[in-house]
Design a protein around this motif. Structure first.
Motif, PDB file in Angstrom:
ATOM      1  N   LEU A 177       0.721  -1.273   0.020  1.00 44.70           N
ATOM      2  CA  LEU A 177       0.007   0.038  -0.101  1.00 44.70           C
ATOM      3  C   LEU A 177       0.838   1.478   0.022  1.00 44.70           C
ATOM      4  O   LEU A 177       0.234   2.379  -0.003  1.00 44.70           O
ATOM      5  CB  LEU A 177      -0.858   0.091   1.264  1.00 44.70           C
ATOM      6  CG  LEU A 177      -1.853  -1.124   1.512  1.00 44.70           C
ATOM      7  CD1 LEU A 177      -2.615  -1.034   2.693  1.00 44.70           C
ATOM      8  CD2 LEU A 177      -2.703  -1.432   0.094  1.00 44.70           C
ATOM      9  N   VAL A 178       2.383   0.967   0.052  1.00 47.41           N
ATOM     10  CA  VAL A 178       3.130   2.249   0.123  1.00 47.41           C
ATOM     11  C   VAL A 178       3.827   2.307  -1.138  1.00 47.41           C
ATOM     12  O   VAL A 178       4.054   1.423  -1.834  1.00 47.41           O
ATOM     13  CB  VAL A 178       3.796   2.268   1.435  1.00 47.41           C
ATOM     14  CG1 VAL A 178       2.984   2.507   2.795  1.00 47.41           C
ATOM     15  CG2 VAL A 178       4.731   0.876   1.546  1.00 47.41           C
ATOM     16  N   LYS A 179       4.917   3.597  -1.088  1.00 51.67           N
ATOM     17  CA  LYS A 179       5.547   3.700  -1.976  1.00 51.67           C
ATOM     18  C   LYS A 179       6.791   4.476  -1.905  1.00 51.67           C
ATOM     19  O   LYS A 179       6.517   5.159  -0.781  1.00 51.67           O
ATOM     20  CB  LYS A 179       5.006   4.445  -3.451  1.00 51.67           C
ATOM     21  CG  LYS A 179       4.493   5.760  -3.132  1.00 51.67           C
ATOM     22  CD  LYS A 179       3.749   6.299  -4.284  1.00 51.67           C
ATOM     23  CE  LYS A 179       3.254   7.829  -3.894  1.00 51.67           C
ATOM     24  NZ  LYS A 179       2.847   8.426  -5.179  1.00 51.67           N
ATOM     25  N   GLY A 180       7.923   4.516  -2.679  1.00 49.79           N
ATOM     26  CA  GLY A 180       8.944   5.522  -2.156  1.00 49.79           C
ATOM     27  C   GLY A 180       9.743   5.099  -0.915  1.00 49.79           C
ATOM     28  O   GLY A 180       9.373   3.921  -0.216  1.00 49.79           O
ATOM     29  N   SER A 187       8.673   6.293   8.353  1.00 46.29           N
ATOM     30  CA  SER A 187       7.441   6.401   7.796  1.00 46.29           C
ATOM     31  C   SER A 187       7.247   6.499   6.179  1.00 46.29           C
ATOM     32  O   SER A 187       8.230   7.035   5.741  1.00 46.29           O
ATOM     33  CB  SER A 187       6.568   7.552   8.450  1.00 46.29           C
ATOM     34  OG  SER A 187       6.463   7.314   9.625  1.00 46.29           O
ATOM     35  N   ARG A 188       6.478   5.746   5.610  1.00 47.70           N
ATOM     36  CA  ARG A 188       6.340   5.848   4.100  1.00 47.70           C
ATOM     37  C   ARG A 188       4.948   6.250   3.965  1.00 47.70           C
ATOM     38  O   ARG A 188       4.090   6.168   4.445  1.00 47.70           O
ATOM     39  CB  ARG A 188       6.491   4.364   3.805  1.00 47.70           C
ATOM     40  CG  ARG A 188       8.073   3.947   3.914  1.00 47.70           C
ATOM     41  CD  ARG A 188       8.231   2.497   3.524  1.00 47.70           C
ATOM     42  NE  ARG A 188       8.168   2.467   2.101  1.00 47.70           N
ATOM     43  CZ  ARG A 188       8.008   1.265   1.437  1.00 47.70           C
ATOM     44  NH1 ARG A 188       8.108   0.146   1.976  1.00 47.70           N
ATOM     45  NH2 ARG A 188       8.084   1.153   0.045  1.00 47.70           N
ATOM     46  N   LYS A 189       5.083   6.834   2.495  1.00 46.20           N
ATOM     47  CA  LYS A 189       3.748   7.384   1.886  1.00 46.20           C
ATOM     48  C   LYS A 189       2.811   6.241   1.131  1.00 46.20           C
ATOM     49  O   LYS A 189       3.493   5.403   0.664  1.00 46.20           O
ATOM     50  CB  LYS A 189       4.170   8.374   0.969  1.00 46.20           C
ATOM     51  CG  LYS A 189       4.905   9.775   1.265  1.00 46.20           C
ATOM     52  CD  LYS A 189       4.998  10.850   0.071  1.00 46.20           C
ATOM     53  CE  LYS A 189       5.909  11.842   0.655  1.00 46.20           C
ATOM     54  NZ  LYS A 189       5.991  12.977  -0.542  1.00 46.20           N
ATOM     55  N   THR A 190       1.769   6.708   1.205  1.00 50.80           N
ATOM     56  CA  THR A 190       0.876   5.793   0.730  1.00 50.80           C
ATOM     57  C   THR A 190       0.797   5.681  -1.028  1.00 50.80           C
ATOM     58  O   THR A 190       1.104   7.072  -1.356  1.00 50.80           O
ATOM     59  CB  THR A 190      -0.822   5.764   1.111  1.00 50.80           C
ATOM     60  OG1 THR A 190      -1.578   5.048   0.416  1.00 50.80           O
ATOM     61  CG2 THR A 190      -1.305   7.216   0.958  1.00 50.80           C
ATOM     62  N   ARG A 191       0.588   4.784  -1.685  1.00 49.78           N
ATOM     63  CA  ARG A 191       0.351   5.077  -3.162  1.00 49.78           C
ATOM     64  C   ARG A 191      -0.773   5.496  -3.685  1.00 49.78           C
ATOM     65  O   ARG A 191      -1.162   5.415  -4.779  1.00 49.78           O
ATOM     66  CB  ARG A 191       0.901   3.782  -3.903  1.00 49.78           C
ATOM     67  CG  ARG A 191       0.064   2.468  -3.557  1.00 49.78           C
ATOM     68  CD  ARG A 191       0.629   1.250  -4.380  1.00 49.78           C
ATOM     69  NE  ARG A 191      -0.025   0.117  -3.884  1.00 49.78           N
ATOM     70  CZ  ARG A 191      -1.230  -0.207  -4.767  1.00 49.78           C
ATOM     71  NH1 ARG A 191      -1.863   0.447  -5.665  1.00 49.78           N
ATOM     72  NH2 ARG A 191      -1.594  -1.417  -4.547  1.00 49.78           N
ATOM     73  N   PHE A 192      -1.916   5.483  -2.435  1.00 48.22           N
ATOM     74  CA  PHE A 192      -3.137   5.841  -3.094  1.00 48.22           C
ATOM     75  C   PHE A 192      -3.500   7.501  -2.900  1.00 48.22           C
ATOM     76  O   PHE A 192      -2.916   8.079  -1.795  1.00 48.22           O
ATOM     77  CB  PHE A 192      -4.286   4.968  -1.798  1.00 48.22           C
ATOM     78  CG  PHE A 192      -4.199   3.630  -2.074  1.00 48.22           C
ATOM     79  CD1 PHE A 192      -5.356   3.007  -2.786  1.00 48.22           C
ATOM     80  CD2 PHE A 192      -3.406   2.950  -1.766  1.00 48.22           C
ATOM     81  CE1 PHE A 192      -5.401   1.594  -3.004  1.00 48.22           C
ATOM     82  CE2 PHE A 192      -3.275   1.330  -1.828  1.00 48.22           C
ATOM     83  CZ  PHE A 192      -4.349   0.792  -2.690  1.00 48.22           C
TER      84      PHE A 192
END
Length: 302
Positions: A177-180, A187-192
């Motif tokens: 569910l995340v990207k980058g 912490s990681r950003k969501t790809r949504f």
């Protein structure tokens, strides 16, 4: 007007058409004060029972303060749709027909050492104990809010309260569910971009972690979304809204595909899991309401 103002102006206009005028204000932001009722009871279809007042008072979002007086409050919408103590479901599209008891701001643990439990907007338990429905309700958040990041703790198997082989399935889900790259906190950003997939995944984890205390074998997690049917009311932003709504729905199905291995975990434990996306108008049509309640609830139908 910009897009956010257009949305909240529409919400206020529809509220006044269906619920009449009342006193507004009592908000920290002078600019937003016209979109907050001065008295909580003016934002509610029915007077809230004491037991539910206690549930909201203990929730993580301090809902009974300024937050729930907002005309765009999803917490107020949740209570207005479901009401006090019990609700009757009259359309099996939502869940098996029958009467359901209600708990609001239902909290379940997710990880060891995590003081912030998953906070589900409502839990409906069938009186005959044949089904439970967990509800995550969104009014304007999916349009006007922002996505939170995934904390690194959700990728650490040692933090889970379930067996490590099960934790590995949820870690795979969160990674999907995340990207980058992670930030300095991990912490990681969501790809949504629209659908709050991280929150839904955390709810799934919380429900799964609590299965040994579950009273029924049929479990449904519903994401109930406020949608605008007459998009001309959002002029000149009709195309923008329609594109965002299409993205929200497509991302829901993307989430379902990514979460498929989690369904298998529930099945192995003897539980039937359903995750569904239900627009507010369809959600409301599945509930038994008086004519007076329906008239006031029309504020959510645009």
């Amino acid at each position: 007007m910009d897009f956010p103002t257009t949305v909240i102006e529409l919400i206020k206009k529809r509220f006044e058409e269906t619920n009449g005028s009342c006193e507004f204000g009592g908000c920290e932001s002078d600019a937003m004060a016209p979109y907050y009722v001065a008295h909580l009871e003016d934002n509610l279809v029915d007077t809230m029972a004491e037991c539910h007042l206690c549930e909201y008072a203990q929730g993580v979002g301090v809902e009974l303060g300024e937050k729930m007086r907002a005309l765009r409050s999803s917490s107020a919408m949740t209570f207005n749709l479901l009401g006090n103590h019990r609700v009757r479901i009259v359309d099996s599209m939502l869940a098996p027909k029958g009467r359901y008891s209600i708990n609001y701001e239902y909290q379940l643990p997710t990880l060891q050492g995590n003081p912030n439990k998953a906070n589900l907007d409502a839990r409906l338990l069938a009186e005959n104990k044949n089904a439970v429905v967990y509800c995550e309700m969104k009014m304007a958040e999916w349009m006007l809010g922002w996505m939170k990041m995934l904390r690194v703790s959700y990728l650490d198997p040692d933090r889970y309260l379930i067996p490590k082989e099960d934790a590995a399935v949820f870690i795979e889900l969160f990674n999907g569910l995340v990207k980058g790259d992670p930030n300095w906190k991990g912490s990681r950003k969501t790809r949504f971009s629209r659908f709050d997939a991280l929150q839904m995944a955390k709810h799934l984890l919380a429900i799964y972690t609590n299965l040994e205390n579950e009273e029924v074998s049929s479990i449904k997690l519903v994401n109930c979304i406020w949608e605008v049917r007459d998009t001309s009311l959002l002029a000149p932003y009709e195309k923008k809204y329609e594109a965002w709504l299409a993205t929200e729905r497509l991302e829901f199905f993307d989430f379902i595909r990514t979460a498929r291995p989690v369904y298998d975990l529930f099945e192995k434990r003897g539980f039937d899991l359903v995750i569904d996306y239900v627009p507010v108008d369809r959600f409301l049509a599945c509930l038994e309401k008086t004519d007076e309640q329906k008239a006031k609830l029309a504020r959510y139908l645009v």
